[in-house]
Scaffold this active site. Structure first.
Site: not given
Ligand code: AMP
Length: 284
Positions: A30, A34, A36-37, A147, A186-187
């Site tokens: 989304m 960061h 993680g992504h 993730g 992101s939050r």
């Molecule tokens: P989001 O943008 O929050 O929908 O996350 C996109 C992808 O990044 C999802 O598969 C999440 O699980 C993964 N993700 C988000 N935060 C982390 C993190 N800290 N470590 C690993 N993967 C992450």
């Protein structure tokens, strides 16, 4: 790197890559990218030949009163991160591309979405599985990366892919954390400095669980009580749930055994944070 705003254009780019025999990797996000992504993207770059990242804040997975409107959307910074990480295509559609008219077709994974976050965010997983099914149909990747941070999401998506015979491998990457243990999200941008300090207690509570298991304590109730004590040290934390569940079925367990998911959801002010660890007694 190409930036595709339309379904037609991303399909064309993927088709051209596939015709050259390339294995297509896909990282749905989304945005507000960061570390993680970035870890997911780097893994995708290593494991595939052509990497597509989607950036789409999916309205269908936000409930009324949730943060859809205020969710950060720093597109230019996100594109720069993708460029540096070696992404081939960013698919960044507008809402009207993904949902041109009222959506009447939904993908729903039963049972697995009724536990944990599903109890507190009705309709959330239906939104996630529907948008992922759409994205999988649009991008048609060979391998997609999720993730462990969103453990229930990864389990639900894996099940959807099996049940719907989607020809796709799902890879789940470990949670990336800040030095204080806080799972990057992101939050986290919504948190004040003080709230961030409190947020670190979420991982401390999960570490407490691991420590207890290491000394042979496996009773869920005892462990959850101790985890609650840790979380109560952070004054701004309101616990939504602490659950010890089977990592495949997500059913609550009285005792820690093989492949167990220990998951926590809290609220800090108006921000909702989740985190988890996997514990496997057979690997101790
Ligand atoms: P989001 O943008 O929050 O929908 O996350 C996109 C992808 O990044 C999802 O598969 C999440 O699980 C993964 N993700 C988000 N935060 C982390 C993190 N800290 N470590 C690993 N993967 C992450």
């Amino acid at each position: 790197m190409e930036v595709a705003k339309t379904i037609v254009s991303v399909r064309g780019l993927v088709k051209a890559a596939r015709s050259k025999g390339k294995r297509i990797g896909f990282v749905p996000t989304m945005g507000a990218l960061h570390i993680g992504h970035i870890f997911l993207i780097e893994t995708a770059v290593k494991k595939s030949d052509f990497v597509v990242v989607s950036i789409f804040v999916n309205p269908a997975q936000f409930g009324p009163g949730e943060d859809f409107e205020k969710y950060p959307r720093p597109l230019e910074a996100d594109l720069e991160i993708c460029r540096k990480a070696g992404v081939d295509v960013v698919f960044a559609p507008a809402c009207r591309q993904m949902y041109p008219s009222e959506n009447l077709t939904w993908v729903n994974v039963e049972k697995l979405t009724e536990q944990l976050c599903g109890r507190f965010r009705p309709g959330h997983f239906r939104g996630v599985t529907t948008v992922c099914a759409k994205l999988f149909n649009i991008v048609a990747p060979d391998i997609a990366f999720f993730g462990q941070k969103d453990a229930q999401q990864a389990i639900v998506i894996k099940r959807m892919v099996v049940d719907l015979n989607v020809p796709l491998e799902i890879v789940v990457c470990p949670t990336v954390r800040s030095p204080d243990g806080l799972a990057v999200s992101s939050r986290n941008k919504y948190l004040t400095v003080e709230q961030k300090k409190d947020a670190a207690f979420v991982y401390k509570s999960l570490q407490k669980c691991r420590e207890m298991v290491d000394v042979g304590i496996t009773d869920s109730r005892t462990i959850i009580t101790e985890m609650r004590k840790i979380l109560s040290r952070a004054l701004s934390i309101e616990i939504e749930y602490i659950s010890i569940v089977d990592a495949e079925t997500l059913q609550e367990l009285d005792r820690i055994g093989r492949r167990v998911l220990v998951a926590v959801a809290v609220r800090i002010g108006s921000t909702r944070l989740i985190d988890n660890i996997l514990v496997d007694l057979s690997k101790q």
